[in-house]
Motif scaffolding. Structure first.
Motif, PDB file in Angstrom:
ATOM      1  N   SER A  17      19.283  31.656  34.865  1.00 45.57           N
ATOM      2  CA  SER A  17      19.178  31.333  33.529  1.00 45.57           C
ATOM      3  C   SER A  17      19.177  29.950  33.307  1.00 45.57           C
ATOM      4  O   SER A  17      19.779  29.601  32.096  1.00 45.57           O
ATOM      5  CB  SER A  17      20.532  32.154  33.041  1.00 45.57           C
ATOM      6  OG  SER A  17      20.626  33.516  33.415  1.00 45.57           O
ATOM      7  N   GLN A  18      18.814  29.067  34.180  1.00 46.47           N
ATOM      8  CA  GLN A  18      18.727  27.839  33.817  1.00 46.47           C
ATOM      9  C   GLN A  18      18.149  27.283  32.809  1.00 46.47           C
ATOM     10  O   GLN A  18      18.726  26.352  31.934  1.00 46.47           O
ATOM     11  CB  GLN A  18      18.484  26.829  35.047  1.00 46.47           C
ATOM     12  CG  GLN A  18      19.283  27.013  36.148  1.00 46.47           C
ATOM     13  CD  GLN A  18      20.792  26.319  35.665  1.00 46.47           C
ATOM     14  OE1 GLN A  18      20.858  25.261  35.590  1.00 46.47           O
ATOM     15  NE2 GLN A  18      21.682  27.122  35.941  1.00 46.47           N
ATOM     16  N   GLY A  19      17.181  28.088  32.302  1.00 52.11           N
ATOM     17  CA  GLY A  19      16.598  27.617  31.071  1.00 52.11           C
ATOM     18  C   GLY A  19      17.255  27.583  29.876  1.00 52.11           C
ATOM     19  O   GLY A  19      17.336  26.916  29.210  1.00 52.11           O
ATOM     20  N   GLY A  20      17.747  28.850  29.462  1.00 51.17           N
ATOM     21  CA  GLY A  20      18.645  29.091  28.644  1.00 51.17           C
ATOM     22  C   GLY A  20      19.895  28.441  28.455  1.00 51.17           C
ATOM     23  O   GLY A  20      20.533  27.896  27.485  1.00 51.17           O
TER      24      GLY A  20
ATOM     25  N   GLN B 249      20.348  25.131  29.887  1.00 51.64           N
ATOM     26  CA  GLN B 249      19.739  23.660  29.477  1.00 51.64           C
ATOM     27  C   GLN B 249      19.699  23.737  28.145  1.00 51.64           C
ATOM     28  O   GLN B 249      20.110  22.702  27.333  1.00 51.64           O
ATOM     29  CB  GLN B 249      18.874  23.418  30.539  1.00 51.64           C
ATOM     30  CG  GLN B 249      18.743  21.904  30.345  1.00 51.64           C
ATOM     31  CD  GLN B 249      17.478  21.292  31.209  1.00 51.64           C
ATOM     32  OE1 GLN B 249      17.326  21.786  32.200  1.00 51.64           O
ATOM     33  NE2 GLN B 249      16.633  20.069  30.540  1.00 51.64           N
TER      34      GLN B 249
END
Lengths: 458, 528, 128
Positions: free
Chosen positions: A107-110, A112
């Protein structure tokens, strides 16, 4: 009928065999006979996709949207242009369809995005601590009340009558649960009356709430209001329109403890009132009393930079009845639109857009107030919206303008009984000088016609 | 590191979720495009761009420019330090970020109590129609008839599904609906001259229940669970007295078990004059089969983002309408949608006609964009389709449970309560921890390497090492089989080498993150 | 500290708190067992100097990433000092629970209460 399921008769038999039951009905054996519905739901039969589309399109066609008229309606939500890249990014499956980022590794996209959003909100408000967003503006204001109550335990809120009527009503609703009462400060010449505020202040006041710009469009002296609150040990809470913070001083630089507000103006569409997002920023001291999700930076086992939900011990799933709020979710997708929009505007664009609104709003106020039967309701500085008084019934004038394809604004009498003849006019970058001139023409004619009509009747 | 190449192969078997994956540490380690992207993507938008770059071009300043419109002391002197990038850079930044997310469109997401069912694309299309998307919330009702009719129809549909006659669409999320429900209870009792101080919640309750109770000014009293996983009726009877305002319940509960004593529970609660509140988190199990109103509930909240398939957006938006019985109706939030005799719709904002209302819970009429989607869903499925959705949700859950009851799994991950389940079920990882030396967390992290989103873990609290699995009705049998096989494989592998799971994942954009460091010295914004 | 330890010169409260008394002033902290059960401590929320504590009642909170625990007072009295260093280094509660991880110093009001506390042997026996 659409079902979005995939069980074939062969699947069904194989699945029932694997479970060891003879029918799906057996799986519901726990449901007592007496509470079973025993008939089909009384709802229309399901429709194929194209028929549902046609039905929803027909309903849409019965609304008069900002697409269909030149609109000067604002009063809390505004018809700003939403750039194409916001639509393109918010429609991506990877942002649209995940749940809350419980598994940070995937879930690094969300996460960040939340971190970037928090940074942007801190920059806008001038306050160092932001959460990842809450439901929307008015409930964010009530949530700030809960923070104040947790901080100083006092039983009374004082709110400016210049705050959005929905914010004031929401605070009244929630204060019942908090065990607090709410007093309203009157306005004088369009802004919060400082003397009246001082009269209402005391050592039992948890927080003072003010809106910038206020509901009548006037720019408030937030610094003086915050100072008055602090004299009595109350928190100062400012509800701000984030899009005006390119030209208006950051509330955090004016002594405000908590700055919240409606985020719709940042890249979110009108949607008849939602979903949008509420932002929530505060001074460092309030970090551990903040409601909602917060993303924080860290590293993984290999030393790579990464982001996680942090300070979760504040939240309901851990602290339960002692939580800082019952809120579970942020408005992640709407906040994504917000941070993409702010990036699109950029450091210079925010100020340029603010300056454009400032100039056009001034031009519109001057132009309209010069019309016969029309006057400015107050003379305070305005940035994106202003209030007029009409020497004619506002609803009838609005009807006449609508007949000419112009939505002239918000009838103030809907929310302020002291201004039955008030009209609130909002300006965005989508309303050109030509649109404003057209409004002047239509409004002038409508007021004149109504005055003639009244004259005939008298 | 002792990881092998097997997980990557499994991803292909099970349907790679499309997430950008990095190579396993020991794998052939030539510098790859992916690893270069990895480094670049770890930069935030505030670390990219350059002074002077821009995407936005302001419309022409087409009015005479006037100076001194704002006194200096009100004017901002230092602009917010927003990023400065061109449009191509912005698009690339966020598209690359998106590829570091797992999402429902790409893979199985059996997150218990979250109902991660398919989000039909029709809903996005209709919600984006300008007549919906660009409709101003203060548009006068006579010029927003389509929107009000849609909301009216959705209210009527939800009322029928709940078996309760009155609906308010206003709450923004389930937790917001809960707060509305407890405030309604307070208004109801106060109107009758009663002051009550306690709200009962089962010990299996979601954390929002107790948090809501406190925000609404009540004290939480926990009710125990019986050996079958239902409410301990004797404990309830002992605690239900005239000081109790409400019992908040989910049925089926967070163990995936339908409480067969519901009539008795309702009778006990009503006998002491309290209200019975239905947390609709698990409504997806029973649509068209049984209704909260028929079970004796007074107030229900729906999670449109769960049962009625609103996309979750990575953590919102949601929508949490409530349905109530006749005796609660006078207190519903303002405004209320009304239909005139001529069939036209209006918004009743009035304080006079709704004098007993608890008031507003938020701005405007609620999350209309969510209403459009959920209404489209209800019209697509209809009465039969909604019941079918619940039946298949329960079928899928029981099938997956059966597949996980095989030798090699069941002895490490037994079902916590009962034999069958409703739409979800709870396994206990306690034997797995004891016998294999891996925790539920490790199982979850290893599932990431297999291309699955893990189930909900460590909830409900009363099950040790809990794994809460909700497959939903929109998954195929093949997907359920693949998930069960992956769990079996992880357990088999752990028997040989538990370290593999303990150090998982290996294939994700980042690996296990130091959450303690993040909490100790919080860095929650980019230093500028 | 990785290995369980329970010093002889301390008194213990069954809620996994220790105290050491010198000249009517008692130092409080949590035991090795408590810090181990909690996991890595990330935050200590200290009480204010001058506030009073009651034996068997919570006087502070200690947090790990996903848990919050009340800290109980073994004895009653008034807080005369708090360990402000824990604000920056909460990990001292894990690393050195009986040393740098101390939490408060209390001027005792009921010296006789200490008779109800456990010695090392009794506390260790209670853990099994």
């Amino acid at each position: 009928m659409s079902t979005y399921t995939s069980v074939t008769p062969e699947d069904l038999q194989a699945m029932l065999d694997a479970i060891g039951v003879g029918s799906v009905g057996e799986l519901f054996a726990q449901v007592p006979e007496a509470v079973r519905l025993g008939r089909p739901l009384d709802l229309p039969a399901g429709l194929p996709e194209q028929d549902v589309f046609a039905h929803l399109r027909d309903l849409a066609a019965r609304n008069v949207s900002a697409e269909d008229e030149i609109t000067f309606l604002g009063a809390g939500m505004y018809d700003h242009y939403v750039p194409a890249l916001v639509d393109m990014l918010t429609e991506r499956s990877e942002f649209l369809t995940p749940y809350t980022p419980y598994q940070p590794e995937i879930s690094q996209g969300g996460l960040q995005v939340m971190f970037e959003y928090q940074t942007a909100i801190s920059e806008l408000t001038g306050l160092p601590v932001s959460n990842a967003s809450v439901y929307e503006g008015p409930s964010a204001l009530a949530a700030a009340g809960y923070l104040a109550k947790l901080t100083n335990g006092r039983p009374r809120f004082v709110i400016s009558r210049g705050a959005h009527p929905h914010s004031r009503e929401t605070l009244h609703t929630m204060a019942v649960g908090y065990g607090a009462t709410v007093d309203e400060v009157v306005l004088s010449d369009g802004v919060t009356d400082l003397d009246a505020l001082r009269d209402l202040l005391g050592d039992d006041v948890a927080a003072v709430f003010v809106q910038q710009p206020n509901f009548l469009g006037a720019v408030e002296d937030v610094e003086a209001i915050a100072a008055a609150a602090h004299e009595h040990g109350a928190l100062a809470v400012c509800a701000a329109d984030p899009l005006t913070l390119g030209v208006l001083e950051a509330p955090g630089n004016q002594g405000v403890d908590v700055c919240i507000g409606e985020g719709q103006t940042l890249g979110n569409r009108l949607d008849f009132g939602g979903p949008s997002f509420g932002f929530f920023a505060a001074a460092e001291a309030h970090l551990r009393k903040m409601p909602g999700r917060i993303a924080g930076e860290t590293t993984d086992v290999d030393g790579r930079r990464g982001f996680v939900l942090t300070l979760q011990t504040r939240e309901q799933h851990i602290r339960r009845e002692k939580a800082t709020s019952n809120i579970c979710t942020s408005q992640a997708l709407n906040a994504l639109a917000g941070v993409v929009y702010l990036t699109w505007l950029g450091r210079r664009g925010l100020g340029e857009l603010g300056e454009l609104m400032l100039q056009r709003t001034h031009y519109a106020r001057e132009t309209l107030a010069a019309l016969d039967g029309v006057a400015a309701l107050h003379d305070q500085p305005v940035v994106r919206e202003f209030a007029l008084t009409l020497d004619a019934p506002v609803d009838r004038v609005l009807d006449r303008c609508a007949g000419d394809g112009v939505n002239a604004g918000f009838a103030l009498g809907r929310a302020y009984e002291e201004h039955p003849d008030g009209l609130l006019v909002a300006i965005t970058e989508r309303r050109s000088r030509a649109d404003i001139d057209r409004l002047a023409e239509v409004l002038g004619a409508a007021v004149a016609a109504e005055r003639r009509h009244a004259g005939v009747g008298a | 590191m002792t990881g092998s190449g097997a997980p990557l192969e499994d991803n292909r078997l099970h349907g790679d979720p499309g997430i950008e994956r990095t190579e396993i540490d020991h794998a052939p380690s030539a510098p790859t495009v992916a690893s270069a992207m990895q480094r670049e993507r770890a930069m935030t938008i505030f670390e990219k761009g350059a002074p002077g770059r821009r995407a936005f071009v302001a419309p022409e300043l087409d009015v005479p420019v006037t100076g001194d419109l704002l006194p200096d002391r009100l004017r901002r002197t230092e602009p917010p330090r927003l990023p400065e990038l061109s449009e191509p850079e912005i698009v690339r930044h966020y598209v690359r970020l998106s590829k570091r997310n797992f999402d429902l469109d790409s893979g199985f997401y059996p997150l218990g109590s979250c109902t991660m069912k398919h989000n039909p694309r029709l809903h996005e299309r209709v919600a984006a129609l300008p007549g919906h998307a660009r409709l101003h919330p203060f548009q006068r009702p006579q010029r927003a008839q389509g929107a009000l009719e849609l909301m009216w129809n959705l209210e009527r549909s939800l009322a029928e599904i709940a078996g309760l006659p009155h609906v308010s669409l206003q709450p923004s999320a389930g937790s917001h609906g809960e707060l509305a429900g407890v405030l309604l209870t307070r208004a109801y009792h106060e109107d009758r001259g009663e002051r009550r101080h306690k709200v009962l919640t089962p010990d299996t309750a979601h954390g929002t229940n107790p948090a809501t109770v406190t925000m609404a000014g009540y004290e939480v009293v926990k009710v125990g669970t019986n050996p079958d996983g239902g409410v301990d009726v004797d404990d309830l009877r002992a605690k239900a007295d005239a000081d109790v305002a409400c019992l908040m319940l989910t049925n089926p509960n967070t163990l995936g078990i339908f409480d067969a004593n519901i009539e008795q529970i309702a009778a006990i609660v009503h006998q002491v004059g309290a209200t019975l509140y239905y947390d609709g988190a698990n409504l997806n199990a029973v649509m068209g089969v049984t209704r909260p109103g028929d079970m004796g509930f007074d107030i229900v909240h729906f999670n449109l983002h769960k049962t009625f398939t609103q996309p979750h957006g990575g953590g919102g938006p949601g929508s949490g309408p409530i349905a109530v019985s006749d005796r609660i109706e006078p207190y519903l939030p303002r405004p209320v949608i009304v239909r005139g005799e001529d069939g036209t719709f209006d918004l009743d904002e009035g304080s006079g006609s709704r004098a007993k209302s608890i008031g507003r819970l938020r701005g405007f009429q609620g999350n209309y964009g969510c209403f459009v989607r959920s209404y489209a869903y209800i019209r697509s499925l209809g009465a039969e389709g909604l019941k079918d959705a619940s039946e298949v949700a329960v079928l899928n859950a029981n099938y997956l449970l059966a597949r996980l009851s095989r030798a090699g799994v069941a002895e490490y991950l037994p079902l916590a309560f009962g034999k069958l389940c409703m739409h979800e079920f709870v396994l206990s990882g306690a034997p797995m921890k004891k016998e294999l030396g891996i925790r539920t967390l490790d199982l979850a992290k290893r599932l990431l390497d297999h291309g699955f989103h893990p189930p909900t873990i460590y909830f409900p609290l009363l099950v040790d090492e809990a794994v809460l699995i909700e497959p939903t009705e929109t998954e195929t049998r093949e997907t359920l089989d693949a998930f069960a096989d992956a769990v079996a494989e992880i357990l088999r592998e752990a028997a040989d080498d538990p370290e593999l799971a303990r150090s998982a994942p290996y294939t994700t954009p980042v690996r296990r993150l130091d959450e303690a460091a993040a909490a100790k010295r919080p860095v929650i914004r980019q230093p500028l | 500290m990785a290995e369980a330890s329970y010093p002889e010169d301390l008194l213990y409260h069954p809620e996994h708190d220790w105290t050491k008394i010198a000249d009517g002033v008692a130092t409080f902290g949590i035991t090795w067992y408590a810090q181990d059960a909690l996991g890595e401590v990330v935050f200590f929320d200290p009480p204010e100097v001058g506030s009073s504590v009651t034996a068997g009642q919570s006087y502070a909170e200690v947090e790990s990433v996903k848990a919050v625990s009340d800290v109980f007072a073994p004895l009653s009295g008034e807080i005369v000092e708090v360990n402000t260093a824990l604000g920056d280094t909460p990990e001292a509660i894990n690393d050195d629970p009986y040393g740098a991880g101390w939490m408060v110093k209390v001027s005792l009001s009921e010296e006789s209460e200490q008779e109800s506390l456990l010695d090392r042997a009794a506390y260790v026996a209670s853990l099994t």
